[in-house]
Scaffold this motif. Structure first.
Motif, PDB file in Angstrom:
ATOM      1  N   GLY A 183       0.834  -1.213   0.160  1.00  0.00           N
ATOM      2  CA  GLY A 183      -0.085   0.098  -0.018  1.00  0.00           C
ATOM      3  C   GLY A 183       0.798   1.344   0.063  1.00  0.00           C
ATOM      4  O   GLY A 183       2.031   1.200  -0.629  1.00  0.00           O
ATOM      5  N   PHE A 184       0.312   2.370   0.344  1.00  0.00           N
ATOM      6  CA  PHE A 184       0.805   3.702   0.301  1.00  0.00           C
ATOM      7  C   PHE A 184       1.970   3.881   1.618  1.00  0.00           C
ATOM      8  O   PHE A 184       3.112   4.353   1.270  1.00  0.00           O
ATOM      9  CB  PHE A 184      -0.038   4.713   0.531  1.00  0.00           C
ATOM     10  N   PHE A 185       1.640   3.493   2.527  1.00  0.00           N
ATOM     11  CA  PHE A 185       2.549   3.572   3.695  1.00  0.00           C
ATOM     12  C   PHE A 185       3.332   2.561   4.617  1.00  0.00           C
ATOM     13  O   PHE A 185       3.687   2.702   5.645  1.00  0.00           O
ATOM     14  CB  PHE A 185       1.449   4.508   4.695  1.00  0.00           C
ATOM     15  N   SER A 186       3.228   1.392   3.970  1.00  0.00           N
ATOM     16  CA  SER A 186       3.771   0.186   4.471  1.00  0.00           C
ATOM     17  C   SER A 186       4.770  -0.562   3.645  1.00  0.00           C
ATOM     18  O   SER A 186       4.496  -0.666   2.479  1.00  0.00           O
ATOM     19  CB  SER A 186       2.708  -0.720   5.038  1.00  0.00           C
ATOM     20  N   ARG A 187       6.067  -0.468   4.238  1.00  0.00           N
ATOM     21  CA  ARG A 187       7.011  -1.339   3.140  1.00  0.00           C
ATOM     22  C   ARG A 187       7.981  -2.261   4.094  1.00  0.00           C
ATOM     23  O   ARG A 187       8.396  -1.667   5.374  1.00  0.00           O
ATOM     24  CB  ARG A 187       7.951   0.069   2.381  1.00  0.00           C
ATOM     25  N   GLU A 188       8.342  -3.132   3.734  1.00  0.00           N
ATOM     26  CA  GLU A 188       9.137  -4.276   4.112  1.00  0.00           C
ATOM     27  C   GLU A 188      10.531  -4.402   3.203  1.00  0.00           C
ATOM     28  O   GLU A 188      10.300  -4.547   2.171  1.00  0.00           O
ATOM     29  CB  GLU A 188       8.694  -5.643   4.540  1.00  0.00           C
ATOM     30  N   VAL A 189      11.787  -4.151   3.863  1.00  0.00           N
ATOM     31  CA  VAL A 189      13.057  -4.094   3.283  1.00  0.00           C
ATOM     32  C   VAL A 189      13.769  -5.386   3.837  1.00  0.00           C
ATOM     33  O   VAL A 189      14.212  -5.106   5.058  1.00  0.00           O
ATOM     34  CB  VAL A 189      13.831  -2.854   3.193  1.00  0.00           C
TER      35      VAL A 189
END
Length: 205
Positions: free
Chosen positions: A126-132
């Protein structure tokens, strides 16, 4: 041509969006000293098409209702407020555009970034969630590719997996040009493992 750019001086890797102003930064990855990005991998365009087609159908249906509903309202004995109809259509369009943009952001920012020393997996939710997450190339033991189904076979996209010594697995689905990417990643893996062995040998002397 890659949308991967370097910001000189601060060793920050930046992926910019081709359809937004060049000042818009979407992904920032800190690079180590002397580390270079060699490959940026994204999903096949067909993945985005599977979302775009339903959105286009929603747009056609909504536009058709907005245009023809006032004409057929007398026949079904329904009174139509033109202002309310126009406002509802506007909200409907914003919803369709918002859903399409949401899925495009998720598609575009789901990437594998391969440097000379590691693979960085960026998973956008989505817009505001990211896993690196990342895996060192020196620990990769196997690279496998899989293609299942008629459309993936015809369009030549599928799944690539990296297996590590600790049985950890990196997987990315719907990747185009699988054989070329596999060969490129394996070449980087072998080069990094050879460099690591050389460094260890030199340090023991």
């Amino acid at each position: 041509r890659s949308n991967a750019l370097f910001l000189r001086g601060d060793r920050t890797f930046v992926v910019r969006c081709a359809f937004l102003p060049t000042s818009t930064t979407l992904i920032m990855i800190q690079l180590y000293e002397n580390e270079e990005v060699l490959l940026v991998i994204r999903k096949h365009w067909f993945v985005m098409l599977t979302y775009a087609v339903p959105a286009f159908i929603m747009f056609i249906l909504g536009t058709g209702a907005y245009i023809y509903l006032p004409d057929i309202a007398p026949f079904i004995e329904v009174r139509i407020n033109n202002s309310l109809l126009a406002f509802s259509y506007f909200l409907y369009l914003m919803l369709v555009i918002g859903l399409l943009f949401y899925t495009w952001i998720d598609y575009y920012l789901d990437t594998w970034i391969v440097t000379g020393t590691r693979v960085i997996d960026v998973e956008q939710n989505g817009f505001f969630s990211r896993e690196v997450s990342e895996i060192p190339l020196s620990r990769v033991q196997d690279v496998t590719i899989e293609v299942h189904g008629l459309i993936p076979t015809l369009l030549k996209f599928g799944t690539i997996r990296l297996q590590t010594a600790g049985e950890r697995e990196f997987e990315m689905q719907h990747i185009p040009h699988l054989p070329k990417i596999k060969d490129a990643v394996l070449k980087m893996v072998h080069a990094e493992q050879k460099r690591s062995l050389t460094t260890v040998s030199s340090s023991t002397l």
